[in-house]
Design a protein around this motif. Structure first.
Motif, PDB file in Angstrom:
ATOM      1  N   GLU A   1      33.357  -8.421  70.038  1.00 36.71           N
ATOM      2  CA  GLU A   1      34.090  -9.585  69.548  1.00 36.71           C
ATOM      3  C   GLU A   1      35.342  -9.834  70.385  1.00 36.71           C
ATOM      4  N   ALA A   2      36.064  -8.764  70.710  1.00 38.92           N
ATOM      5  CA  ALA A   2      37.273  -8.911  71.522  1.00 38.92           C
ATOM      6  C   ALA A   2      36.933  -9.415  72.916  1.00 38.92           C
ATOM      7  N   TRP A   3      35.766  -9.010  73.426  1.00 36.92           N
ATOM      8  CA  TRP A   3      35.318  -9.410  74.766  1.00 36.92           C
ATOM      9  C   TRP A   3      35.156 -10.922  74.865  1.00 36.92           C
ATOM     10  N   LYS A   4      34.704 -11.543  73.760  1.00 35.66           N
ATOM     11  CA  LYS A   4      34.435 -12.976  73.767  1.00 35.66           C
ATOM     12  C   LYS A   4      35.583 -13.802  73.199  1.00 35.66           C
ATOM     13  N   ALA A   5      36.616 -13.134  72.672  1.00 34.85           N
ATOM     14  CA  ALA A   5      37.720 -13.852  72.041  1.00 34.85           C
ATOM     15  C   ALA A   5      38.425 -14.756  73.042  1.00 34.85           C
ATOM     16  N   LYS A   6      38.841 -15.918  72.569  1.00 36.71           N
ATOM     17  CA  LYS A   6      39.567 -16.874  73.409  1.00 36.71           C
ATOM     18  C   LYS A   6      41.037 -16.863  73.019  1.00 36.71           C
ATOM     19  N   PRO A   7      41.945 -16.843  73.995  1.00 33.93           N
ATOM     20  CA  PRO A   7      41.697 -16.813  75.438  1.00 33.93           C
ATOM     21  C   PRO A   7      41.784 -15.419  76.051  1.00 33.93           C
ATOM     22  N   ASN A   8      42.222 -14.425  75.242  1.00 30.96           N
ATOM     23  CA  ASN A   8      42.572 -13.132  75.825  1.00 30.96           C
ATOM     24  C   ASN A   8      41.377 -12.259  76.174  1.00 30.96           C
ATOM     25  N   GLY A   9      40.185 -12.601  75.666  1.00 29.00           N
ATOM     26  CA  GLY A   9      39.008 -11.795  75.972  1.00 29.00           C
ATOM     27  C   GLY A   9      38.687 -11.758  77.450  1.00 29.00           C
ATOM     28  N   VAL A  10      39.105 -12.787  78.178  1.00 30.21           N
ATOM     29  CA  VAL A  10      38.799 -12.836  79.601  1.00 30.21           C
ATOM     30  C   VAL A  10      39.468 -11.687  80.362  1.00 30.21           C
ATOM     31  N   TRP A  11      40.602 -11.217  79.849  1.00 35.66           N
ATOM     32  CA  TRP A  11      41.267 -10.104  80.525  1.00 35.66           C
ATOM     33  C   TRP A  11      40.490  -8.809  80.323  1.00 35.66           C
ATOM     34  N   LEU A  12      39.829  -8.680  79.174  1.00 35.34           N
ATOM     35  CA  LEU A  12      38.932  -7.543  78.982  1.00 35.34           C
ATOM     36  C   LEU A  12      37.748  -7.637  79.935  1.00 35.34           C
ATOM     37  N   GLN A  13      37.260  -8.852  80.159  1.00 40.11           N
ATOM     38  CA  GLN A  13      36.156  -9.047  81.098  1.00 40.11           C
ATOM     39  C   GLN A  13      36.584  -8.658  82.517  1.00 40.11           C
ATOM     40  N   LEU A  14      37.774  -9.059  82.899  1.00 38.69           N
ATOM     41  CA  LEU A  14      38.286  -8.685  84.219  1.00 38.69           C
ATOM     42  C   LEU A  14      38.442  -7.172  84.322  1.00 38.69           C
ATOM     43  N   LEU A  15      38.953  -6.557  83.249  1.00 32.30           N
ATOM     44  CA  LEU A  15      39.082  -5.107  83.228  1.00 32.30           C
ATOM     45  C   LEU A  15      37.711  -4.449  83.360  1.00 32.30           C
ATOM     46  N   GLY A  16      36.692  -5.040  82.721  1.00 30.80           N
ATOM     47  CA  GLY A  16      35.339  -4.511  82.846  1.00 30.80           C
ATOM     48  C   GLY A  16      34.838  -4.564  84.278  1.00 30.80           C
ATOM     49  N   VAL A  17      35.123  -5.676  84.970  1.00 33.99           N
ATOM     50  CA  VAL A  17      34.707  -5.809  86.369  1.00 33.99           C
ATOM     51  C   VAL A  17      35.388  -4.761  87.236  1.00 33.99           C
ATOM     52  N   LEU A  18      36.694  -4.641  87.090  1.00 36.69           N
ATOM     53  CA  LEU A  18      37.442  -3.686  87.912  1.00 36.69           C
ATOM     54  C   LEU A  18      37.038  -2.251  87.600  1.00 36.69           C
ATOM     55  N   THR A  19      36.862  -1.949  86.306  1.00 35.54           N
ATOM     56  CA  THR A  19      36.431  -0.607  85.920  1.00 35.54           C
ATOM     57  C   THR A  19      35.036  -0.313  86.463  1.00 35.54           C
ATOM     58  N   GLY A  20      34.138  -1.300  86.347  1.00 33.26           N
ATOM     59  CA  GLY A  20      32.785  -1.115  86.859  1.00 33.26           C
ATOM     60  C   GLY A  20      32.761  -0.852  88.349  1.00 33.26           C
ATOM     61  N   LEU A  21      33.559  -1.615  89.102  1.00 35.61           N
ATOM     62  CA  LEU A  21      33.623  -1.408  90.549  1.00 35.61           C
ATOM     63  C   LEU A  21      34.169  -0.017  90.869  1.00 35.61           C
TER      64      LEU A  21
END
Length: 578
Positions: free
Chosen positions: A272-292
């Motif tokens: 739910e936090a991942w999709k929350a607007k607008p702050n969920g996008v920062w979790l998505q970015l964190l996911g990308v950076l963590t994944g890399l």
């Protein structure tokens, strides 16, 4: 040594450019693009209708979108496609076409398997097969891009991109209507069985397509590494496990969906936090950076200890990146920045359907213009982009595409000022789709030119996976920008000056939307207009970076010529160095 001027490639006439679309490579690319788009739509879009007809809940149907998660991190297994050969088929078809045929076969068998299943009683099996088809389709895209790049010259990448996109769009239309008509009359199982046969168009295109130049597999020497077999197997299992975890985090961030990740960590709260607007996008970015970061750990060699998995994975993942940074030393960061922001002004337009509705357009009016004329305009734009690349060259096409996108966004500001006006809606959507087609084709051709033999699949897959990330971050704020601008306009100030442009709006335009926000219709219209002006300003960054990259292209070409001359000491290759 006497330096001889390098002759510029002869500029093709318009007739020669158009003739290329009738060549064997372009026609084969058309069929291959069709085969690429059809399974994607069948799994990602059409399958949801079948599941709903079978009584599957919306929550479960939403979970099926994870079947396409592999498209977000397809570059992780692209090194395997670059290096591994398909037994028997490699000699018969060549490196790329052999892999294309393997993945097409997997897609066909997957669709046929789906056609034998009952979603009501075999949902788990259906989900597993859908994921397998999604993986095969993503892999098909990886190797197809590599074949496209290796079978045509840099100047021909524009027309090849046109053929691919036309085939892909044709598949989207076919997969959006054909299966539904068949299912209505004969049932969903029969419909998907037929679609499996239709993917056979891609098989015929693969067998007919010309063979690319002999593929170069970069060797990874591990013969001098002494490691017990048991320890090697254990290390492979550990590294691949870490790689899968990184892929999950990376894919969840790039796709904006943490449903699967939340099953392992965080629970539903994370999803739910991942999709929350607008702050969920920062979790998505964190996911990308963590994944890399996790992927880097999976591929990193053990310090001071040479192991076969460590040597192989560090070379497979590291060498394509090292090659890119070496070839574009000093400008690699600039090139990546240009790629990442090039389509941002287009990606942030993710609130267009609400905009049309707020203006008072009916669903029929929106559908007729977007789904009919919009698609036609998009295909015209793609074709025009291919012609521009072939006639004017990559860098001029890149700059033209950079200008086209923000300029086309200004037509939506014109639409906002016009109110509920169908002819203006028609022109705004068509101009935007033409501009998007030109820019998309130019970017595809440019990214293709950045790859090198031996790493084509890996490098292009990486570019195509990551280039949309900045646009996604900014797009998450689009709704907030419109609403904040509308409230600022209502309060006066610089944006409030725009309200004077909307004194004669028809009553159905922005009235209901303004009432929901607590502002007047002219203020709501001013908010949207300010947003479109903002998207055009964002596009200026892409224009500036495109000019900077174009200015460096001469130096890049000179380096490439020197590298070729250094490898070939013959007079024809440029002579020996003094």
């Amino acid at each position: 040594m006497t330096d001889q001027p390098v002759a510029a490639p002869q500029k093709k006439t318009l007739l020669q450019t158009l003739a290329f679309f009738g060549e064997r490579r372009s026609l084969a690319m058309l069929g291959l693009g069709f085969a690429s788009g059809l399974p994607f739509m069948l799994i990602f879009d059409t399958l949801s209708l079948w599941l709903r007809d079978s009584g599957v809940s919306l929550a479960v149907i939403g979970f099926f979108s994870l079947a396409t998660l592999s498209f977000s991190f397809k570059f992780l297994w692209a090194p395997l496609i670059d290096r591994a050969k398909v037994p028997v088929l490699h000699k018969l078809l060549g490196h790329r076409r052999a892999w294309i045929l393997v993945f097409q076969t997997a897609m066909i068998l997957g669709l046929w398997t789906i056609s034998t299943l009952n979603p009501a009683s075999q949902l788990g099996i259906l989900a597993a097969v859908a994921v397998a088809v999604g993986f095969a389709t993503a892999s098909h895209d990886v190797v197809l891009d590599a074949w496209r790049i290796e079978v045509a010259d840099k100047e021909e990448q524009g027309p090849m991109a046109v053929a691919y996109q036309w085939g892909y769009r044709g598949a989207m239309i076919a997969a959006g209507a054909g299966p539904l008509l068949l299912a209505e009359r004969y049932g969903w199982n029969f419909s998907y069985a037929v679609m499996g046969f239709v993917v056979g168009i891609g098989v015929m295109a693969t067998l007919w397509a010309p063979r690319e130049a002999e593929h170069t597999v970069r060797p990874i020497p591990t013969g001098d590494v002494n490691q017990p077999r048991a320890l090697e197997i254990l290390e492979w299992i550990a590294r691949l496990g870490i790689l899968l975890l990184g892929a999950l985090a990376l894919g969840s961030g790039l796709s904006g969906d943490a449903s699967l990740l939340s099953k392992l960590i965080g629970g539903e709260a994370l999803a739910e936090a991942w999709k929350a607007k607008p702050n969920g996008v920062w979790l998505q970015l964190l996911g990308v950076l963590t994944g890399l970061a996790i992927v880097v750990v999976a591929a990193w060699p053990i310090p001071k200890v040479r192991t076969k998995p460590g040597v192989y994975m560090s070379a497979a993942f590291g060498e394509p990146l090292i090659d890119f940074t070496k070839r574009f030393h000093g400008v690699a960061g600039l090139i990546l920045a240009a790629i990442c922001v090039y389509r941002v002004s287009d990606f942030v337009l993710n609130i267009m359907n609400p905009f049309y509705r707020d203006m008072g357009f009916t669903l029929t009016e929106i559908a007729e213009i977007r789904k009919v004329f919009g698609i036609i305009a998009s295909m015209i734009g793609v074709f025009l982009g291919g012609v521009i690349v072939a006639r004017l060259g990559l860098m001029k096409a890149l700059v033209i595409g950079a200008f086209a996108q923000p300029i086309s966004n200004l037509f939506f500001a014109w639409l906002a000022m016009s109110g509920h006006n169908v002819p203006v809606l028609f022109w705004a959507i068509c101009i935007d789709n033409v501009a998007g087609g030109v820019a998309g084709t130019a970017l595809i051709a440019y990214m293709s030119s950045l790859t090198t033999v031996g790493f084509t699949a890996t490098q292009y897959a990486l570019f195509s996976s990551l280039y949309a990330l900045p646009g996604k971050l900014l797009a998450s704020q689009s709704g907030r920008i419109v609403e904040a601008s509308a409230m600022a306009a209502e309060a006066g100030g610089p944006i409030g000056a725009l309200k004077g442009l909307f004194t004669r709006l028809p009553p159905e335009s922005f009235t209901a939307a303004g009432a929901k926000l607590g502002v007047s219709a002219p203020a709501m219209a001013a908010g949207y207009t300010a947003f479109f002006l903002y998207t055009a300003v964002i596009g200026v960054v892409a224009i500036v970076l495109s000019f900077m990259v174009a200015a460096k292209q001469g130096e890049i070409d000179r380096r490439a010529e020197e590298a070729v001359a250094a490898q070939d000491p013959s007079p024809e290759g440029g002579g020996s160095r003094a």
